[in-house]
Design a protein around this motif. Structure first.
Motif, mmCIF file in Angstrom:
data_model
loop_
_atom_site.group_PDB
_atom_site.id
_atom_site.type_symbol
_atom_site.label_atom_id
_atom_site.label_comp_id
_atom_site.label_asym_id
_atom_site.label_seq_id
_atom_site.Cartn_x
_atom_site.Cartn_y
_atom_site.Cartn_z
ATOM 1 N N UNK A 81 -8.172 25.401 22.692
ATOM 2 C CA UNK A 81 -7.754 26.711 22.164
ATOM 3 C C UNK A 81 -8.310 26.893 20.751
ATOM 4 N N UNK A 82 -8.159 25.863 19.931
ATOM 5 C CA UNK A 82 -8.672 25.930 18.559
ATOM 6 C C UNK A 82 -10.184 26.159 18.556
ATOM 7 N N UNK B 199 4.589 23.477 21.844
ATOM 8 C CA UNK B 199 3.344 22.776 21.546
ATOM 9 C C UNK B 199 2.618 22.434 22.840
ATOM 10 N N UNK B 200 1.303 22.661 22.824
ATOM 11 C CA UNK B 200 0.472 22.298 23.973
ATOM 12 C C UNK B 200 0.025 20.847 23.822
ATOM 13 N N UNK B 201 -0.288 20.179 24.930
ATOM 14 C CA UNK B 201 -0.889 18.846 24.814
ATOM 15 C C UNK B 201 -2.172 18.940 23.985
ATOM 16 N N UNK B 202 -2.496 17.862 23.293
ATOM 17 C CA UNK B 202 -3.621 17.891 22.349
ATOM 18 C C UNK B 202 -4.944 18.358 22.962
ATOM 19 N N UNK B 203 -5.327 17.917 24.179
ATOM 20 C CA UNK B 203 -6.623 18.384 24.713
ATOM 21 C C UNK B 203 -6.706 19.906 24.835
ATOM 22 N N UNK C 167 -8.852 29.144 27.428
ATOM 23 C CA UNK C 167 -8.626 27.708 27.621
ATOM 24 C C UNK C 167 -7.986 27.436 28.983
ATOM 25 N N UNK C 168 -6.996 28.224 29.341
ATOM 26 C CA UNK C 168 -6.341 28.028 30.639
ATOM 27 C C UNK C 168 -7.268 28.424 31.792
ATOM 28 N N UNK C 169 -8.157 29.370 31.557
ATOM 29 C CA UNK C 169 -9.146 29.720 32.577
ATOM 30 C C UNK C 169 -10.081 28.523 32.831
#
Length: 199
Positions: free
Chosen positions: A11-12, A2-6, A29-31
Motif C-alpha cells: 500500500x505504501x 493495522x494490515x500485515x506488514x507485506x 494492493x488488494x487487487x
C-alpha cells in the motif's frame, strides 16, 4: 486497523505514485493479492525491466532502450527542425499526430522560480550545445505547455536563440491555456503545429 506488514508495504509503495491516495493504494494492493501469481510476477518483471532497461537518448533526451533513440536514428526525418517539448509524454503525443516529421529535444521540465527550478535544472544547456554542434538546424519549434512556466521557458529559449539566426517558432494557441500537451487530441495538436508563429 493495522494490515500485515507485506500488504502495508505494498500500500505504501502505491502511494508513491502520482495521484494515488491511501484509499486507491489500498484498493490496488488488494487487487494485486487477488491476481494469479503468474500475472503478479509478469507485472513485477515489467516494472523491473522498465527501470533497468530504459535510459535517455544522449541527443534528444527521449526515453529509450537504444541510444540514440528511434527518432534521432531515423535519417528520413527533417534534420533541419527541432521541436522542444517539456516532457517525454509530450513527445509521444506529438508523434501520435503523425504530421510532424522533424527531430525533438526533451527539456524534462520547465523554468519555475517558485519551485526553485531554473534553466540549469532542465536540458536547456544541452539544447544550445546541440544547436552549436550542428549548423544545419533552421527552425526550433517551442512546444512547451501553455502555462506560466511553459511560457517563461519558451521566452527564455527564444531570447537565447535569437542571436543565432535560427528561426524560433511557438505552437499556436489552439491548445488550452493551463493544459498539458499529453492530454490534447490529435486535431488540436495538428492545428497548433500548422499555426505556429515566430517569437
Amino acid at each position: 486497523m493495522q494490515y500485515p506488514q507485506p500488504i502495508a508495504k505494498l500500500i505504501e509503495g502505491f502511494t508513491y505514485l502520482p495521484g494515488i491516495g491511501p484509499k486507491t493504494a489500498t484498493r490496488l494492493a488488494f487487487h494485486i493479492l487477488d491476481m494469479k501469481e503468474d500475472d503478479v510476477l509478469s507485472f513485477a518483471k515489467a516494472l523491473v525491466h522498465a527501470k533497468r532497461d530504459l535510459t535517455y537518448c544522449t541527443r534528444c533526451h527521449h526515453i529509450t532502450d537504444t541510444d540514440p533513440c528511434y527518432v534521432c536514428e531515423d535519417m528520413k526525418r527533417d534534420q533541419t527542425t527541432i521541436c522542444v517539448v517539456q516532457e517525454v509524454r509530450d513527445l509521444i503525443a506529438m508523434e501520435k499526430m503523425r504530421e510532424y516529421t522533424g527531430l525533438y529535444h526533451v527539456l524534462h521540465g520547465a523554468i519555475s522560480p517558485m519551485d526553485g527550478i531554473g534553466p540549469e535544472d532542465i536540458k536547456v544547456v544541452e539544447l544550445i550545445k546541440r544547436l552549436q554542434e550542428d549548423d544545419n538546424k533552421q527552425e526550433v519549434i517551442i512546444a512547451t505547455n501553455p502555462t506560466i512556466e511553459g511560457e517563461a521557458t519558451a521566452m527564455y529559449i527564444s531570447r537565447l536563440l535569437k542571436p543565432t539566426g535560427i528561426k524560433v517558432t511557438r505552437l499556436a494557441h489552439g491548445l488550452p491555456v493551463g493544459g498539458d500537451l499529453e492530454y490534447a487530441d490529435e486535431m488540436t495538436l495538428s492545428k497548433a503545429i500548422e499555426g505556429r508563429r515566430e517569437i
